[in-house]
Enzyme design. Structure first.
Site, PDB file in Angstrom:
ATOM      1  CG  ASP A  99     -38.267   4.434   2.920  1.00 22.31           C
ATOM      2  OD1 ASP A  99     -37.636   5.405   3.388  1.00 22.31           O
ATOM      3  OD2 ASP A  99     -38.301   3.311   3.489  1.00 22.31           O
ATOM      4  CB  SER A 100     -38.682  10.127   3.768  1.00 25.51           C
ATOM      5  OG  SER A 100     -37.891  10.525   2.660  1.00 25.51           O
ATOM      6  CG  ASP A 160     -34.781   4.530   0.818  1.00 20.97           C
ATOM      7  OD1 ASP A 160     -33.862   3.748   1.116  1.00 20.97           O
ATOM      8  OD2 ASP A 160     -35.283   5.348   1.620  1.00 20.97           O
ATOM      9  CE  LYS A 196     -31.661   5.484   2.353  1.00 14.79           C
ATOM     10  NZ  LYS A 196     -32.381   4.690   3.365  1.00 14.79           N
ATOM     11  CD  GLU A 222     -34.553   1.958   6.530  1.00 16.33           C
ATOM     12  OE1 GLU A 222     -35.026   1.337   7.510  1.00 16.33           O
ATOM     13  OE2 GLU A 222     -35.050   3.018   6.095  1.00 16.33           O
ATOM     14  CD  GLU A 256     -32.710   8.409   9.724  1.00 17.22           C
ATOM     15  OE1 GLU A 256     -32.601   7.729   8.687  1.00 17.22           O
ATOM     16  OE2 GLU A 256     -33.752   8.990  10.066  1.00 17.22           O
TER      17      GLU A 256
HETATM   18  O1  KIV Z   1     -36.056   7.910   3.142  1.00 18.26           O
HETATM   19  C1  KIV Z   1     -35.272   8.793   3.491  1.00 18.26           C
HETATM   20  O2  KIV Z   1     -35.551   9.971   3.327  1.00 18.26           O
HETATM   21  C2  KIV Z   1     -34.011   8.374   4.090  1.00 18.26           C
HETATM   22  C3  KIV Z   1     -33.027   9.355   4.548  1.00 18.26           C
HETATM   23  C4  KIV Z   1     -33.315  10.663   4.938  1.00 18.26           C
HETATM   24  C5  KIV Z   1     -31.674   8.888   4.815  1.00 18.26           C
HETATM   25  O3  KIV Z   1     -33.772   7.237   4.193  1.00 18.26           O
END
Ligand code: KIV
Length: 314
Positions: free
Chosen positions: A62-63, A101, A131, A133, A198
């Site tokens: 989600d970055s 994510d 993924k 969190e 992280e």
């Molecule tokens: O969204 C992301 O890029 C991340 C990581 C870098 C672990 O969650």
């Protein structure tokens, strides 16, 4: 060759020698002490390059809200936007494990709503794991029961930016370290297949990695994790911001792109692009019928004959 042709596709030896990375394969890598390489990617072209470079895990993180969409944090990206990017990545990747994510808000309601959203990533976008969190043990158990492999994520969890008051290294006090370790064990017991750590001190990540039966993948967590992940744009200097301490820039794509684009603009402005060789031509009879200049006829004929053998994009 078009971008969508895979070299070695079909029944060639190159295609059949690829060994697909799976969740059990990552567990096996931990058992064998083989480091796991992971990287984020968000689109077809870069995912394909990342996959062809042999990276084991591709995270559609989600970055992307920040590095692709230009938002200040990761909170606003939606399930539909994440699905859109995950589909593009899926189309590119042949070997790496594709992890999607789950965005903020998509797994914070009821367990059944959250499982429903996770199912969309597997079913509609072809992700092989999701993924999430935080220490959401009940949800990890439910996802595992629903046959959805889970990558858990603890420590500095960017979706908690408002609660944390910024992006800060986590687990610095004895109580925080003990809490983090307990959460890591609970998530592994609930069925998480991988744990991303992280922004935690190296010693904490090392101790969790040694204790857990599942692989840890670190980002800003020191070198002792079972694997490492970075954001693609950090690795290549495409974030327009000073890098965090843990980022290593492996290349300067910003400089490369600037220079190539400036060069192209200059060529257009001085009419140096495209050249005659980069142009299509009429055939001799058509030129004659239209009474077009025949000074360069011979040169053109050579090109026409060549063009006749080529596809538009070749
Ligand atoms: O969204 C992301 O890029 C991340 C990581 C870098 C672990 O969650």
């Amino acid at each position: 060759m078009s971008l969508t042709n895979f070299p070695g596709s079909g029944s060639s030896p190159a295609a059949s020698s690829l060994t697909k990375v799976t969740m059990p394969a990552l567990a096996e890598m931990k058992r064998q002490g083989k480091p796991i390489s992971a990287l984020t990617a968000y689109d077809y072209a870069t995912s394909r390059l990342v996959d062809e470079a042999g990276i084991d895990v591709i995270l559609v993180g989600d970055s992307l809200a920040m590095v692709v969409m230009g938002h200040d944090n990761t909170l606003s990206v939606t399930v539909d936007e994440m699905l859109h990017h995950t589909r593009a990545v899926r189309r590119a990747v042949r070997r790496a494990l594709v992890v999607a994510d789950m965005p903020f808000g998509s797994y914070h309601g009821t367990v059944s709503e959250s499982v429903g959203n996770a199912v969309r990533f597997i079913k509609e976008a072809g992700a092989e794991a999701v993924k999430i969190e935080g220490p959401r043990v009940e949800l990890v158990q439910a996802l595992t029961d629903a046959e959805i492999p889970v990558v858990a994520h603890l420590g500095l969890t960017p979706q908690s930016v408002n609660r944390m008051g910024g992006y800060r290294v986590q687990a610095r006090t004895v109580d925080e370290v003990l809490r983090l370790k307990a959460d890591a064990h609970s998530l592994a017991d609930a069925g998480a297949g991988v744990l991303v750590l992280e922004g935690v001190p190296r010693e904490v990540a090392a101790s969790i990695t040694a204790e857990l039966p599942i692989p840890t993948i670190g980002i800003g967590a020191g070198p002792d994790c079972d694997g490492q992940i970075l954001v693609f744009h950090d690795l290549l200097n495409m974030t327009f911001a000073p890098p965090a301490k843990f980022v290593r820039r492996y290349a300067d794509a910003a400089a490369l792109i600037h220079s190539a684009v400036e060069h192209y603009r200059e060529d257009v402005e001085r009419r140096a692009f495209p050249s005659d060789r980069e142009s299509y031509h009429l055939s001799k009879p058509v030129r004659r019928a239209l009474d077009l200049d025949s000074d360069t006829e011979d040169a053109m004929d050579a090109l026409v004959n060549k063009d006749a053998l080529e596809d538009f994009g070749a």
